[in-house]
Design a protein around this motif. Structure first.
Motif, PDB file in Angstrom:
ATOM      1  N   GLY A  22       0.810  -1.214   0.000  1.00 27.65           N
ATOM      2  CA  GLY A  22       0.000   0.000   0.000  1.00 27.65           C
ATOM      3  C   GLY A  22       0.842   1.262   0.000  1.00 27.65           C
ATOM      4  O   GLY A  22       0.471   2.260   0.620  1.00 27.65           O
ATOM      5  N   LEU A  23       1.962   1.227  -0.712  1.00 23.14           N
ATOM      6  CA  LEU A  23       2.879   2.358  -0.750  1.00 23.14           C
ATOM      7  C   LEU A  23       2.905   3.011  -2.130  1.00 23.14           C
ATOM      8  O   LEU A  23       2.524   2.404  -3.123  1.00 23.14           O
ATOM      9  N   ASP A  24       3.406   4.249  -2.158  1.00 18.93           N
ATOM     10  CA  ASP A  24       3.589   4.959  -3.422  1.00 18.93           C
ATOM     11  C   ASP A  24       4.982   4.739  -3.991  1.00 18.93           C
ATOM     12  O   ASP A  24       5.198   4.866  -5.187  1.00 18.93           O
ATOM     13  N   TYR A  25       5.937   4.459  -3.117  1.00 22.47           N
ATOM     14  CA  TYR A  25       7.312   4.198  -3.544  1.00 22.47           C
ATOM     15  C   TYR A  25       8.007   3.326  -2.502  1.00 22.47           C
ATOM     16  O   TYR A  25       7.543   3.193  -1.376  1.00 22.47           O
ATOM     17  N   ILE A  26       9.133   2.735  -2.900  1.00 22.22           N
ATOM     18  CA  ILE A  26       9.957   1.912  -2.028  1.00 22.22           C
ATOM     19  C   ILE A  26      11.252   2.673  -1.782  1.00 22.22           C
ATOM     20  O   ILE A  26      11.868   3.181  -2.720  1.00 22.22           O
ATOM     21  N   ASP A  27      11.673   2.768  -0.521  1.00 19.59           N
ATOM     22  CA  ASP A  27      12.911   3.480  -0.191  1.00 19.59           C
ATOM     23  C   ASP A  27      14.146   2.787  -0.757  1.00 19.59           C
ATOM     24  O   ASP A  27      15.021   3.432  -1.314  1.00 19.59           O
ATOM     25  N   GLY A  47      16.369  -3.657 -14.776  1.00 18.43           N
ATOM     26  CA  GLY A  47      15.015  -3.526 -14.248  1.00 18.43           C
ATOM     27  C   GLY A  47      14.974  -2.645 -13.011  1.00 18.43           C
ATOM     28  O   GLY A  47      14.057  -1.830 -12.845  1.00 18.43           O
ATOM     29  N   CYS A  48      15.961  -2.794 -12.139  1.00 16.99           N
ATOM     30  CA  CYS A  48      16.035  -1.944 -10.947  1.00 16.99           C
ATOM     31  C   CYS A  48      16.251  -0.484 -11.343  1.00 16.99           C
ATOM     32  O   CYS A  48      15.632   0.419 -10.755  1.00 16.99           O
ATOM     33  N   CYS A  49      17.115  -0.250 -12.314  1.00 17.11           N
ATOM     34  CA  CYS A  49      17.350   1.126 -12.788  1.00 17.11           C
ATOM     35  C   CYS A  49      16.076   1.738 -13.358  1.00 17.11           C
ATOM     36  O   CYS A  49      15.772   2.902 -13.110  1.00 17.11           O
ATOM     37  N   ARG A  50      15.324   0.943 -14.092  1.00 18.19           N
ATOM     38  CA  ARG A  50      14.053   1.443 -14.651  1.00 18.19           C
ATOM     39  C   ARG A  50      13.064   1.792 -13.542  1.00 18.19           C
ATOM     40  O   ARG A  50      12.363   2.809 -13.622  1.00 18.19           O
ATOM     41  N   LYS A  56       9.368   4.860  -8.668  1.00 21.13           N
ATOM     42  CA  LYS A  56       8.741   3.858  -7.807  1.00 21.13           C
ATOM     43  C   LYS A  56       9.699   3.376  -6.719  1.00 21.13           C
ATOM     44  O   LYS A  56       9.278   2.845  -5.704  1.00 21.13           O
ATOM     45  N   VAL A  57      10.993   3.546  -6.970  1.00 20.99           N
ATOM     46  CA  VAL A  57      12.036   3.152  -6.032  1.00 20.99           C
ATOM     47  C   VAL A  57      12.987   4.332  -5.874  1.00 20.99           C
ATOM     48  O   VAL A  57      13.383   4.945  -6.865  1.00 20.99           O
ATOM     49  N   ARG A  58      13.338   4.661  -4.641  1.00 21.50           N
ATOM     50  CA  ARG A  58      14.241   5.795  -4.393  1.00 21.50           C
ATOM     51  C   ARG A  58      15.710   5.404  -4.540  1.00 21.50           C
ATOM     52  O   ARG A  58      16.513   6.153  -5.066  1.00 21.50           O
ATOM     53  N   SER A  59      16.079   4.225  -4.023  1.00 21.66           N
ATOM     54  CA  SER A  59      17.469   3.757  -4.063  1.00 21.66           C
ATOM     55  C   SER A  59      17.485   2.279  -4.425  1.00 21.66           C
ATOM     56  O   SER A  59      16.567   1.537  -4.081  1.00 21.66           O
TER      57      SER A  59
END
Length: 79
Positions: A22-27, A47-50, A56-59
């Protein structure tokens, strides 16, 4: 992620994790102990870079990689 060779699979896994939590992004999205050879690792990293590029992912990161195996995780596009 189960060492899939398609970067889109990583993005799908990120989307599933976001929906489940239920999150907007992953740290931090971390690849732990990647196996499958350099092509698989490079695809997973792409895929992680995308996912990071989409916001969707900060780091992103990787853990438990042998020294020779780290070449698949190079910085791309000057970042």
């Amino acid at each position: 992620m189960h060492n899939r060779t398609d970067p889109a699979w990583v993005e799908k896994c990120v989307d599933a994790s976001l929906q489940k939590a239920g999150l907007d992004y992953i740290d931090l999205y971390l690849i732990h102990d990647p196996t499958g050879g350099p092509d698989v690792r490079a695809a997973m990293w792409e895929g992680c870079c995308r996912a990071k590029d989409s916001g969707k992912v900060r780091s992103i990161g990787v853990r438990c990689v042998t020294f020779p195996g780290r070449t698949a995780f190079r910085v791309r596009d000057g970042r």
